[in-house]
Design an enzyme around this catalytic site. Structure first.
Site, mmCIF file in Angstrom:
data_model
loop_
_atom_site.group_PDB
_atom_site.id
_atom_site.type_symbol
_atom_site.label_atom_id
_atom_site.label_comp_id
_atom_site.label_asym_id
_atom_site.label_seq_id
_atom_site.Cartn_x
_atom_site.Cartn_y
_atom_site.Cartn_z
ATOM 1 N N TYR A 31 40.640 -64.064 -25.811
ATOM 2 C CA TYR A 31 40.235 -65.469 -25.894
ATOM 3 C C TYR A 31 41.140 -66.241 -26.847
ATOM 4 C CZ TYR A 31 38.224 -64.923 -30.568
ATOM 5 O OH TYR A 31 38.065 -64.711 -31.915
ATOM 6 N N ARG A 50 50.102 -66.910 -27.421
ATOM 7 C CA ARG A 50 49.374 -65.778 -27.983
ATOM 8 C C ARG A 50 48.360 -65.228 -26.971
ATOM 9 N NH1 ARG A 50 46.295 -66.603 -33.637
ATOM 10 N NH2 ARG A 50 44.818 -67.711 -32.275
ATOM 11 N N ARG A 98 30.205 -50.822 -12.934
ATOM 12 C CA ARG A 98 30.457 -50.339 -14.287
ATOM 13 C C ARG A 98 31.123 -48.962 -14.328
ATOM 14 N NH1 ARG A 98 28.728 -47.806 -18.750
ATOM 15 N NH2 ARG A 98 29.038 -48.971 -20.695
ATOM 16 N N HIS A 100 34.192 -47.189 -17.287
ATOM 17 C CA HIS A 100 35.119 -47.529 -18.372
ATOM 18 C C HIS A 100 36.547 -47.752 -17.869
ATOM 19 C CE1 HIS A 100 31.833 -46.345 -20.893
ATOM 20 N NE2 HIS A 100 32.526 -46.543 -21.998
ATOM 21 N N LYS A 144 43.763 -60.831 -29.791
ATOM 22 C CA LYS A 144 42.573 -61.687 -29.946
ATOM 23 C C LYS A 144 41.558 -61.293 -28.868
ATOM 24 C CE LYS A 144 41.597 -66.469 -31.273
ATOM 25 N NZ LYS A 144 40.763 -66.166 -32.419
ATOM 26 N N GLU A 176 42.354 -59.681 -43.871
ATOM 27 C CA GLU A 176 42.105 -61.074 -43.489
ATOM 28 C C GLU A 176 40.604 -61.317 -43.489
ATOM 29 O OE1 GLU A 176 43.220 -61.870 -39.385
ATOM 30 O OE2 GLU A 176 42.412 -59.956 -38.729
ATOM 31 N N LEU A 200 45.250 -60.720 -37.284
ATOM 32 C CA LEU A 200 45.651 -61.674 -36.255
ATOM 33 C C LEU A 200 46.653 -62.631 -36.900
ATOM 34 C CD1 LEU A 200 44.973 -62.646 -33.304
ATOM 35 C CD2 LEU A 200 43.707 -64.476 -34.427
HETATM 36 N N1 PMP Z 1 42.025 -63.886 -38.144
HETATM 37 C C1 PMP Z 1 40.944 -63.743 -37.355
HETATM 38 C C2 PMP Z 1 40.260 -62.422 -37.305
HETATM 39 C C3 PMP Z 1 40.476 -64.830 -36.603
HETATM 40 O O1 PMP Z 1 39.403 -64.696 -35.798
HETATM 41 C C4 PMP Z 1 41.121 -66.085 -36.721
HETATM 42 C C5 PMP Z 1 40.600 -67.280 -35.978
HETATM 43 N N2 PMP Z 1 41.004 -67.266 -34.658
HETATM 44 C C6 PMP Z 1 42.250 -66.181 -37.544
HETATM 45 C C7 PMP Z 1 42.674 -65.058 -38.247
HETATM 46 C C8 PMP Z 1 43.009 -67.470 -37.672
HETATM 47 O O2 PMP Z 1 43.745 -67.720 -36.500
HETATM 48 P P1 PMP Z 1 44.110 -69.191 -36.047
HETATM 49 O O3 PMP Z 1 44.777 -69.858 -37.202
HETATM 50 O O4 PMP Z 1 45.040 -68.982 -34.898
HETATM 51 O O5 PMP Z 1 42.838 -69.845 -35.660
#
Ligand code: PMP
Length: 277
Positions: A31, A50, A98, A100, A144, A176, A200
């Site tokens: 997403y 991305r 269903r 896997h 993501k 993060e 991310l």
């Molecule tokens: N890390 C994670 C785990 C996130 O979910 C997000 C939000 N999407 C971010 C970092 C920040 O990413 P962005 O600046 O692209 O929203």
């Protein structure tokens, strides 16, 4: 009534979702969330690049090109008369009985919708509290993915502690936030976790890096631990929805602030919003 985009069509929001959609049963999909300021997309190309990459990493071929996604977003903004808000986009592997293992014949399912949201002005102005929490996620946080249980559980922990975000720690390293990137400032230098499989690589992070370079503020993609987090001159978090949000308290430790570096970055980021970057 909201107009959404579902599997190739613009329609009202009363769609019937298939219970055998693998996104629903396995979290098997990816997403994005793209920001809209004053009816204009912000860094949409970076988000869709991305998205295409995330899809590829889990062996889904994104059904549309970056330009096609941007075009659909423009139409959603227009149809919903969206001024300030977000666009959510998800692509799942598709519908199949269903099992896997990947189905042989499944078409990816795409959902895109808009929702109104203002800028996080209060948090940006006053700063926010965060907690620290163990990073219990998988080892491909660069994708993501719709699998967000680790993030969701830590975010809930934060909310229950009266905080806005959980700063996650894996093996003694700050990775993060549950839905944001994390930065510290020490002696005028910004430190943030390198963009590898453990975080991310936020689009906002990339814009902030650009702002720091323009402002001649050293930006080091280096790991740091919880001790350095607590001893930092400033701490801030970033995301598409949080922009540059200063952190004024970590667990019980009051850091104070918002500090001057976060303020400069907020201003530079704001200019990017105004000029459309
Ligand atoms: N890390 C994670 C785990 C996130 O979910 C997000 C939000 N999407 C971010 C970092 C920040 O990413 P962005 O600046 O692209 O929203």
């Amino acid at each position: 009534m909201t107009i959404i985009y579902y599997n190739g069509e613009f329609r009202d929001d009363q769609v019937t979702l298939d219970y055998n959609d693998r996104g629903y049963q396995f979290g098997d999909g990816i997403y994005e969330v793209v920001r809209v300021y004053d009816g204009r997309l912000f860094t949409a190309r970076e988000h869709f690049e991305r998205l295409v990459r995330s899809a590829g990493e889990i062996l889904i071929t994104a059904p549309k090109t970056v330009d096609e996604y941007i075009e659909i977003c423009e139409q959603l903004i227009e149809k919903n008369q969206l001024a300030d808000g977000n666009i959510y986009i998800q692509v799942t592997r598709g519908v199949a009985v269903r099992n896997h293992a990947f189905p042989e014949h499944a078409e990816p399912v795409t959902l895109m919708y808009t929702y109104e949201a203002g800028r996080p002005l209060k948090g940006m102005q006053d700063g926010v509290k965060v907690i620290t929490a163990e990073d219990i996620r998988w080892l491909r946080c660069d994708i993501k993915s719709l699998n967000l249980l680790g993030n969701v559980l830590n975010k809930e922990k934060a909310v229950r502690a009266g905080a806005v975000e959980a700063v996650q720690i894996r093996d003694g390293v700050v990775t993060e936030g549950a839905s944001s990137n994390v930065y510290i400032i020490k002696d005028g230098t910004i430190y943030t976790h390198p963009a590898n499989n453990l975080i991310l690589n936020g689009i906002t992070r990339q814009v902030i890096k650009e702002c720091a370079e323009e402002l001649l503020i050293p930006f080091h993609e280096e790991t740091f631990g919880p001790d350095e987090l607590l001893a930092a001159d400033e701490v801030f978090i970033s995301s598409t929805t949080l922009e540059v949000t200063p952190v004024v308290q970590v667990d019980e430790k009051v850091i104070g602030g918002p500090g001057p570096v976060a303020r400069k970055l907020q201003q530079a980021f704001d200019e990017k919003i105004q000029t459309g970057r």
